[in-house]
Design an enzyme around this catalytic site. Sequence first.
Site, short mmCIF file in Angstrom:
data_model
loop_
_atom_site.label_atom_id
_atom_site.label_comp_id
_atom_site.label_asym_id
_atom_site.label_seq_id
_atom_site.Cartn_x
_atom_site.Cartn_y
_atom_site.Cartn_z
N CYS A 106 -14.86 10.26 18.99
CA CYS A 106 -16.06 9.45 18.85
C CYS A 106 -16.44 8.80 20.19
CB CYS A 106 -15.88 8.44 17.72
SG CYS A 106 -17.44 7.95 16.99
N GLU A 161 -9.06 12.02 12.44
CA GLU A 161 -7.82 11.38 11.97
C GLU A 161 -7.87 11.01 10.49
OE1 GLU A 161 -10.04 10.04 14.03
OE2 GLU A 161 -10.14 7.85 13.93
N ASP A 175 -5.59 0.80 3.50
CA ASP A 175 -4.69 1.32 2.46
C ASP A 175 -5.24 2.60 1.82
OD1 ASP A 175 -2.38 -0.20 2.44
OD2 ASP A 175 -3.35 -1.84 1.38
N PRO A 216 12.51 -16.95 -2.79
CA PRO A 216 11.06 -16.69 -2.68
C PRO A 216 10.56 -15.77 -3.80
CG PRO A 216 12.12 -16.42 -0.54
CD PRO A 216 13.22 -16.61 -1.54
N GLY A 243 0.82 -1.21 0.00
CA GLY A 243 0.00 0.00 0.00
C GLY A 243 0.85 1.25 0.00
N HIS A 291 -14.41 11.49 13.36
CA HIS A 291 -13.04 10.95 13.31
C HIS A 291 -12.13 11.90 12.53
CE1 HIS A 291 -13.77 6.95 15.02
NE2 HIS A 291 -14.97 7.06 14.47
N1 GLN Z 1 -19.83 2.78 19.76
C1 GLN Z 1 -20.10 4.17 19.57
C2 GLN Z 1 -21.25 4.40 18.60
O1 GLN Z 1 -21.63 3.53 17.89
C3 GLN Z 1 -18.86 4.90 19.11
C4 GLN Z 1 -18.39 4.48 17.76
C5 GLN Z 1 -17.03 4.99 17.43
O2 GLN Z 1 -16.26 5.36 18.31
N2 GLN Z 1 -16.67 4.98 16.19
O3 GLN Z 1 -21.79 5.47 18.54
#
Ligand code: GLN
Length: 539
Positions: free
Chosen positions: A382, A511, A71, A190, A18, A509
Amino acid sequence: MPKYIFVTGGVVSSLGKGIATSSIGLLIKRHGYTVRPLKLDPYLNVDPGTMNPFQHGEVFVTDDGAETDLDLGHYERFLNQDLSRKNNATAGQIYESLIQKEREGVFLGKTVQVVPHLTDEIKLRIKELVLNKDDVIIVEIGGTVGDIESLPFLEAIRQMRLEYGEGNTFFIHVTLVPYIRSIGELKTKPTQHSVMKLREIGIQPDLIICRSEMPIGDEIRDKISLFTNVPRERVVEMPDLPTIYQAPLILHKERVDENILQGLKLKPSKKIDLSDWENFTNTLLNLQQKVRIGIVGKYVDVKDSYKSISESFVHASVSNNVKVELKYIDSEKLEEMRDISEEFSDVDAILVPGGFGQRGIEGKIKAIEYARENKMPYFGICLGMQLASIEFARNVLGFKGANSTEFDPDTSFPIITILPEKEGIKRYGGTLRKGAYPAIIKPGTKTYEIYGKVDIIYERHRHRYEFNPEFRSIFEENGMIVSGESPDGYLVEIIELKDHPFFIGVQFHPEFKSRPMRPHPIFHHFVKAAKYRRYGNEV
Ligand code: GLN
């Protein structure tokens, strides 16, 4: 018509195929061509959304809400390009659409077979990308040559060479050249076998990337070239590197881009500018000061589970000129400890990442309590935001037993819950909220400063539960500010604690949107806060 690059892997998985694919994409782009990547995964799951992070690593989410292979995260970061569900296809998806066609009678009574029907369906997924009118399409085939599952995929790309011809298709094989320590030798066998397997299928690689612990040297190159029928200058090395972000630089030095462009009859640009990547990696490898950040999670033994988070910290390292060391802390371990302070004595900040399921929840809440009380920078992503809300409800507001209905359906204080569907808006129902959603940022908050005073942001989501709006005002009255909300004001997107140096929780998220030269602002400022905690104003 676009040109096609196909990347296969040999000998073992986890070779960095990747990274190689992403690096090649970047180099081709720097020559002035547009590039579109596609990852083909030979497993039968329709997408990795349902797969266990312990086994499969992170699920990467795109703007359009596709749950994809990790990836794609590398592709987005290296190519600095947003991707979509079109950039990842699994055997599961391909079989699904094939069988659907069969049920609809599309095949008019014919026997539906792997060749040509399944391979046609695979080629369709590749050719779909042509609509974007890019110059080059790079297709990475997941798995290893020799796997039963990957056979139809290899057969499909073999057919594409036949269809489009030599100057329009280019085959790259990424392989392992192991070092046998006891005799101090690199072994080519290999690789020879893996290429033999490829040729058996009818694919002659045009270029071989040798992954090894160390540079492979001329003799090994000669030998691989001889046995695989690949010209010597097209047998290139990609030794283990101190950072993956050096990979494009190494491959450029090995003239991989030049060779590919030549093979594809595309004009290389005279000199490409990689100075931003050179500066980035130089800074990264020469950082003097360091901070430690504790990641309190459940999947701590599988570092790939938090791939985009750890990469975001690499980006924020460079932007802050400080090395970020990550200390992965198993949240279940914290649950048994009476005094957790020792676990955090060597960290400057705490992050609780996303997650699903009950395991380790209480340990994470303990860590959050510690960060809040000790004014240690805290960043909740989250689930980490949801648990910060629960911790606040329990320990500041005194709501005993406050919880998420995910973990305690009968709690008297359902701070986090599944929200009923609002009129005309489907997304609050029982399914996951996935992909990019807007959030309005509240002026005057730390979040507003961090995002550079913009009013609206778009971030990627993947969760089912939400902050319960019933509790919003009591939170705000007691110092937990909602600094980001959905445009209709219904959903809480970001919370921040008023009297704390850095305590931010986000329902999304971030990130997934951090890039090497464009670190995510929250990660950047979180690392900055950690650095300040350790070094104060001296830097
Ligand atoms: N389990 C939580 C939800 O479904 C948080 C999910 C997560 O952190 N991506 O809302």
